[in-house]
Design a protein around this motif. Structure first.
Motif, short mmCIF file in Angstrom:
data_model
loop_
_atom_site.label_atom_id
_atom_site.label_comp_id
_atom_site.label_asym_id
_atom_site.label_seq_id
_atom_site.Cartn_x
_atom_site.Cartn_y
_atom_site.Cartn_z
N ILE A 62 -17.08 -3.18 20.47
CA ILE A 62 -16.70 -1.73 19.49
C ILE A 62 -16.34 -0.52 20.31
O ILE A 62 -16.61 0.31 20.94
CB ILE A 62 -17.25 -1.84 18.38
N ASP A 63 -14.46 -0.58 20.36
CA ASP A 63 -14.28 0.93 21.32
C ASP A 63 -13.09 1.41 20.01
O ASP A 63 -13.27 3.55 20.75
CB ASP A 63 -13.50 0.60 22.18
N ASP A 64 -12.86 1.11 19.08
CA ASP A 64 -12.23 2.04 18.40
C ASP A 64 -13.53 3.30 17.31
O ASP A 64 -14.16 1.77 16.52
CB ASP A 64 -11.74 1.11 17.46
N TYR A 65 -12.81 4.18 17.32
CA TYR A 65 -13.76 4.63 16.09
C TYR A 65 -13.50 4.33 14.73
O TYR A 65 -14.96 4.22 13.96
CB TYR A 65 -13.60 6.38 15.94
N ARG A 66 -12.94 3.56 14.22
CA ARG A 66 -12.31 3.54 13.06
C ARG A 66 -13.02 2.16 12.99
O ARG A 66 -14.02 2.21 11.52
CB ARG A 66 -10.91 3.37 11.81
N ASN A 67 -13.16 1.71 13.54
CA ASN A 67 -14.38 0.49 13.14
C ASN A 67 -15.34 0.22 13.00
O ASN A 67 -16.25 -0.04 12.43
CB ASN A 67 -13.62 -0.51 14.26
N TYR A 68 -16.25 2.02 14.23
CA TYR A 68 -17.41 2.13 14.33
C TYR A 68 -18.15 2.90 13.33
O TYR A 68 -19.09 2.03 12.41
CB TYR A 68 -17.74 2.62 15.53
N LYS A 69 -16.97 3.19 12.39
CA LYS A 69 -17.66 4.10 10.77
C LYS A 69 -17.32 2.75 10.05
O LYS A 69 -18.72 3.57 9.36
CB LYS A 69 -16.19 4.97 10.63
N MET A 70 -16.66 1.51 10.22
CA MET A 70 -16.43 1.15 9.09
C MET A 70 -18.20 0.54 9.57
O MET A 70 -18.15 -0.41 8.04
CB MET A 70 -15.45 -0.05 9.47
N LEU A 71 -19.00 0.59 9.96
CA LEU A 71 -19.64 -0.28 10.25
C LEU A 71 -20.61 -0.26 9.55
O LEU A 71 -22.04 -0.09 9.03
CB LEU A 71 -20.57 -0.59 11.76
N PHE A 72 -20.42 1.27 9.15
CA PHE A 72 -21.66 2.02 8.43
C PHE A 72 -21.52 1.78 6.32
O PHE A 72 -21.40 3.20 5.70
CB PHE A 72 -21.95 3.19 8.05
N ARG A 73 -19.98 1.40 6.10
CA ARG A 73 -19.33 1.80 4.61
C ARG A 73 -20.17 1.95 3.90
O ARG A 73 -20.01 1.65 2.67
CB ARG A 73 -17.88 1.05 4.95
N GLU A 74 -21.54 0.85 3.86
CA GLU A 74 -22.43 0.55 2.78
C GLU A 74 -23.88 1.06 2.83
O GLU A 74 -24.77 1.47 1.95
CB GLU A 74 -22.59 -1.17 3.08
N VAL A 75 -23.47 2.28 3.61
CA VAL A 75 -24.51 3.58 3.78
C VAL A 75 -24.74 3.92 2.42
O VAL A 75 -23.83 3.85 1.27
CB VAL A 75 -24.21 5.05 4.95
N LYS A 76 -26.17 4.36 1.89
CA LYS A 76 -26.04 4.70 0.18
C LYS A 76 -26.36 6.13 0.39
O LYS A 76 -26.10 7.12 0.88
CB LYS A 76 -26.68 3.97 -0.44
N ASN A 77 -27.77 6.17 0.49
CA ASN A 77 -28.62 7.90 0.58
C ASN A 77 -29.97 7.59 1.67
O ASN A 77 -30.42 8.25 1.42
CB ASN A 77 -29.31 7.47 -0.99
N GLU A 78 -29.66 6.28 2.63
CA GLU A 78 -30.92 6.42 3.15
C GLU A 78 -30.36 7.80 4.52
O GLU A 78 -29.43 8.50 4.72
CB GLU A 78 -30.49 5.09 4.24
#
Length: 285
Positions: A61-77
């Motif tokens: 992954i070299d695109d920041y938007r894709n990298y950020k999307m990997l954490f879209r399911e973060v809750k309150n960790e």
């Protein structure tokens, strides 16, 4: 194994692609070997269109938007994590991680280098990424003119730790880096996991103790034909037929490794590992 132990802890979120390799800026998908490209290719538009992100082992992954999307399911960790092993050998990853978050905590796990090299080689033998002629393969890989992560196999190169650890110490305080020896992790698993949780400031008591078996255990094909066939079977299918593994695979015989192989590996890694151990003593003072 550590990824699997930590990913279900309620205070930590590990991205579902275990090794996204985002901060390894030397790594370009187009430079990767064709067999590696086939193994790690992901149609990101399709992948992110799913309501629940599927777990994958590795990607580029070299695109920041894709990298950020990997954490879209973060809750309150409290802790967000990325388990890319390529970051240790990357020239750019320490500075890239620091620029992204200077308060990052870095966990580095190293293994006795001869054992690491042999384990890596056997893993690739399972995937049909080498010929099975170990001494020949090790020498050709180490002396190759075209080297790099996902380009060559790096059997020896990834067993050299000293300069890579020093590189991280240029950017992060030693209190931000936890270095674990694989052998200690295996022999004292509970103590190691408690130390890791303390390092990350998460509650060890909340760590599930029901899933502490060894993950990603090394097996080798019983025949070259099996190795060749395995290369073309998707991982998700292999995982569904794990019950057939004893018929096609065996545990590598670590007690009968060719002496010439061990001597060759040792000649290239011994000095570096001695320097690494002295560096660890300094860090732990």
């Amino acid at each position: 194994s550590l990824y699997n132990y930590l990913k279900n802890h309620p205070e930590i979120y590990l991205c579902p692609i275990k090794e996204p390799n985002f901060f390894n800026k030397e790594l370009k998908f187009t430079d990767c070997r064709k067999d590696i490209q086939k193994a790690i290719f992901i149609d990101f538009e399709k992948y992110f269109s799913n309501s629940k992100l599927a777990e994958k082992h590795s990607a580029c992954i070299d695109d920041y938007r894709n990298y950020k999307m990997l954490f879209r399911e973060v809750k309150n960790e409290k802790i967000l994590g990325d388990f890319s092993t390529s970051y240790l050998s990357s020239k750019f990853a320490p500075s890239e991680i620091y620029n992204y978050n200077p308060n990052s905590k870095i966990i580095i796990m190293i293994r006795e280098p001869v054992s690491r090299t042999l384990s890596h080689y056997n893993m690739d033998l399972n995937l049909n990424f080498n010929t099975g002629n170990i001494l020949k393969d090790l020498k050709e890989d180490y002396n190759s003119n075209k080297k790099g992560y996902f380009i060559s196999n790096n059997y020896i190169d990834l067993s050299l730790y000293y300069e890579n650890i020093k590189h991280y110490l240029k950017f992060f305080k030693k209190e931000q880096i936890l270095i674990i020896k694989f052998e200690d992790f295996i022999s004292r698993k509970s103590i190691s996991l408690e130390n890791i949780c303390n390092f990350l400031s998460i509650d060890y008591k909340l760590l599930s103790k029901n899933n502490l078996e060894i993950h990603n255990k090394t097996y080798v094909p019983k025949t070259k034909i099996i190795a060749s066939i395995r290369r073309y079977i998707p991982g998700k299918i292999v995982s569904k037929i794990n019950f057939l593994k004893p018929f096609f695979y065996k545990t590598p015989n670590k007690k009968h490794v060719n002496v010439n192989v061990v001597e060759y590996i040792n000649s290239l890694v011994k000095e570096d590992y001695s320097k690494t151990n002295l560096l660890l003593d300094e860090i732990n003072k």
